[in-house]
Design a protein around this motif. Structure first.
Motif, PDB file in Angstrom:
ATOM      1  N   GLN A  25       0.773  -1.068   0.015  1.00  0.00           N
ATOM      2  CA  GLN A  25       0.073  -0.020   0.253  1.00  0.00           C
ATOM      3  C   GLN A  25       0.699   1.307   0.077  1.00  0.00           C
ATOM      4  OE1 GLN A  25       0.527  -1.866   2.643  1.00  0.00           O
ATOM      5  NE2 GLN A  25       0.141  -0.934   4.418  1.00  0.00           N
ATOM      6  N   THR A  26       0.237   2.408  -0.348  1.00  0.00           N
ATOM      7  CA  THR A  26       1.098   3.480  -0.430  1.00  0.00           C
ATOM      8  C   THR A  26       1.108   4.210   1.155  1.00  0.00           C
ATOM      9  OG1 THR A  26       0.161   4.137  -2.470  1.00  0.00           O
ATOM     10  CG2 THR A  26       1.221   6.066  -1.383  1.00  0.00           C
ATOM     11  N   ILE A  27       2.318   4.642   1.407  1.00  0.00           N
ATOM     12  CA  ILE A  27       2.545   5.131   2.877  1.00  0.00           C
ATOM     13  C   ILE A  27       2.915   6.689   2.744  1.00  0.00           C
ATOM     14  CG2 ILE A  27       3.764   4.911   4.984  1.00  0.00           C
ATOM     15  CD1 ILE A  27       2.047   2.515   4.438  1.00  0.00           C
ATOM     16  N   TRP A  28       2.202   7.447   3.453  1.00  0.00           N
ATOM     17  CA  TRP A  28       2.700   8.820   3.616  1.00  0.00           C
ATOM     18  C   TRP A  28       3.430   8.995   4.598  1.00  0.00           C
ATOM     19  CZ3 TRP A  28       2.850  12.476   7.330  1.00  0.00           C
ATOM     20  CH2 TRP A  28       2.948  13.665   6.929  1.00  0.00           C
ATOM     21  N   TYR A  29       4.524   9.860   4.250  1.00  0.00           N
ATOM     22  CA  TYR A  29       5.847  10.281   5.347  1.00  0.00           C
ATOM     23  C   TYR A  29       6.556  11.440   4.931  1.00  0.00           C
ATOM     24  CZ  TYR A  29      10.145  10.341   8.055  1.00  0.00           C
ATOM     25  OH  TYR A  29      10.915  10.750   8.621  1.00  0.00           O
ATOM     26  N   GLY A  30       6.580  12.453   5.798  1.00  0.00           N
ATOM     27  CA  GLY A  30       7.333  13.798   5.398  1.00  0.00           C
ATOM     28  C   GLY A  30       6.929  14.314   4.303  1.00  0.00           C
ATOM     29  N   GLY A  31       5.818  14.467   4.071  1.00  0.00           N
ATOM     30  CA  GLY A  31       5.119  15.157   2.879  1.00  0.00           C
ATOM     31  C   GLY A  31       4.928  14.688   1.489  1.00  0.00           C
TER      32      GLY A  31
END
Length: 503
Positions: free
Chosen positions: A355-361
């Motif tokens: 899955q796609t993970i959000w981190y640091g923008g």
């Protein structure tokens, strides 16, 4: 395994042409060791007198020295009916048992006793005492390759932690930690309680631990601490993980600021208020640096700067995290801990992604693919150009499901952001800002658990640039070793690989 055998290591031979040799070996064992014929030395231990032979025993450095003039323990030596008698005090908590001692003696007579398989830990301790390194390495290999499971990892790790056998203990404990990193969340509490506290604390804090995310790590530590039935002293080791082994800055904001679990841990004194304050501070620093960054690098602390008194970097926190570098380059460290999360990838398909993970923008995903005509597997980190797929769930079907843990860390260059905006003090959520930079510098590591030898394979990348839509990673036969035979149905759970990544 290193080390050369210095003791006969004959197995029972079978097949044509070997019967005579097998019979001879059996005769030496039975007539020499069991019956003590033509004995020229007696060894007393475990309330028993063993009628033995100097020639066979001298294959052991311990016995060889005992028969020489260098032997200093003369008070345990006497003459009796023409034979020298040596009294050995082996039953004093050295991890040596009567069964293991007799197995070692049998080896010196060229025979492998069936009791070895049920006494491997004690066998290694005994062989180590008598200086038989080759036999020790063989025992270590047999434990790691054939005997170590989630059912006995607690007992085995406890034995080698409490009996310091040097390099042999280190080898087995490393394998135990790797297995625990892969499977800890599935092991019953009663078995976990057998793991030594320091070993368990190291695993719970490890970047290689397979848990969904940092909040799941917190939940696992809380569950183990709350249900602990092991030694009381180990509770302090587990308790320390709450403060030093969990990266609270990567919690969802609501869980960190208002979550009942964190508030309860704070009330019970399991986690300090300073650690939680620092987590908020780190998260805000990352947001400000990303929103105000104009170059691919946002700020990195070098080792020389580590000792500076700079609250803006550390907010009272002395922890720094190493940044992988090419050989010969300056060692660097960052104050931002890694983002660690776990997914599963199906290595039986041509290509499988998380899955796609959000981190640091930015939005990140991990994917793997089989390399045609090769024994290699490619594993890659991808900086997505959009949030497409964000929050989705990777496929977990297929007999060759690959277990993946991902660790992501922002890359800084040592310079402060040029200015701060009001958003520095604004409330933040898991994905409430976006990195507008086309290029970001990142570094990452990949760990894969190899069931074959219970090890964590580590591939490490120095900082490199990620454009939007760009991927970096490895094609490696080491990962094939970790996966094993992808067509095997089913693949044992503890054989599934695990991958970590730093950004």
């Amino acid at each position: 395994m290193p080390g050369a055998n210095n003791v006969p290591s004959f197995r029972r031979l079978s097949g044509k042409g070997h019967a005579e040799r097998q019979s001879e070996t059996q005769s030496v064992y039975e007539r020499g060791f069991l019956q003590g014929r033509y004995s020229d030395v007696t060894v007393e231990s475990f309330d028993k007198a063993y009628k033995l032979h100097r020639l066979q025993l001298s294959a052991s450095p311990y016995f060889d020295k005992m028969f020489s003039s260098e032997w200093n323990e003369k008070e345990d030596e006497r003459e009796e009916q023409g034979n020298r008698v040596y009294k050995l005090g082996l039953d004093d908590g050295l991890g040596i048992t009567k069964e293991a001692f007799e197995c070692v003696l049998a080896r010196l007579y060229g025979y492998v006793d069936e009791k070895e398989d049920s006494n491997l830990c004690n066998l290694i301790a005994t062989a180590n005492y008598f200086g038989l390194d080759g036999m020790c390495w063989e025992g270590v290999t047999r434990i790691i390759d054939k005997s170590l499971t989630t059912d006995n990892v607690g007992e085995i790790s406890n034995f080698f932690f409490n009996n310091d056998l040097g390099k042999f203990s280190n080898e087995v404990l490393t394998a135990c930690k790797a297995l625990l990193c892969d499977s800890l969340s599935t092991i019953p509490e009663a078995l976990i309680a057998k793991v030594p506290g320091p070993v368990l604390a190291e695993v719970l804090s490890s970047d290689g631990l397979y848990v969904k995310d940092e909040e799941a790590r917190f939940a696992l530590v809380s569950r183990i601490y709350g249900s602990w039935r092991g030694p009381t002293a180990s509770l302090e080791d587990i308790r320390e993980v709450f403060n030093s082994g969990i990266h609270y800055c990567h919690f969802d904001s609501k869980s960190l600021l208002m979550g009942n679990a964190v508030r309860s841990a704070l009330k019970l004194g399991l986690v300090s208020r300073e650690v939680l304050k620092n987590a908020v501070w780190l998260r805000q620093q990352l947001q400000v640096r990303v929103l105000n960054g104009t170059s691919e690098m946002l700020g990195l602390i070098s080792e020389e700067e580590e000792g500076k008194d700079d609250d803006e970097y550390t907010s009272g926190d002395d922890w720094f995290y190493p940044v992988p570098q090419e050989d010969g380059e300056e060692e660097l460290k960052t104050f931002m801990p890694p983002l660690r999360f776990s997914v599963r990838l199906d290595v039986t398909t041509e290509r499988s992604h998380s899955q796609t993970i959000w981190y640091g923008g930015s939005y990140w995903r991990v994917y793997c693919q089989k390399i045609d005509g090769s024994d290699q597997i490619g594993v890659y980190v991808h900086r997505a150009a959009s949030r497409k797929g964000y929050g989705g769930v990777a496929s977990e079907t297929g007999s060759g499901a690959e277990q993946v843990t991902t660790k992501v860390k922002e890359y800084f260059d040592g310079r402060h952001a040029s200015h701060y905006t009001g958003s520095f003090y604004s409330a933040w959520n898991s994905s409430d800002y976006e990195d507008k930079r086309k290029t970001a510098s990142a570094y990452f590591e990949i760990y894969a658990y190899a069931c074959e030898d219970s090890s964590l394979i580590c591939l490490s990348s120095a900082p490199d640039t990620f454009d939007l839509g760009q991927s970096w990673g490895w094609k490696s036969s080491k990962l094939t070793k970790a996966v094993g035979n992808a067509a095997m149905d089913p693949i044992p759970q503890h054989a599934t690989p695990m991958i970590n990544l730093k950004h």
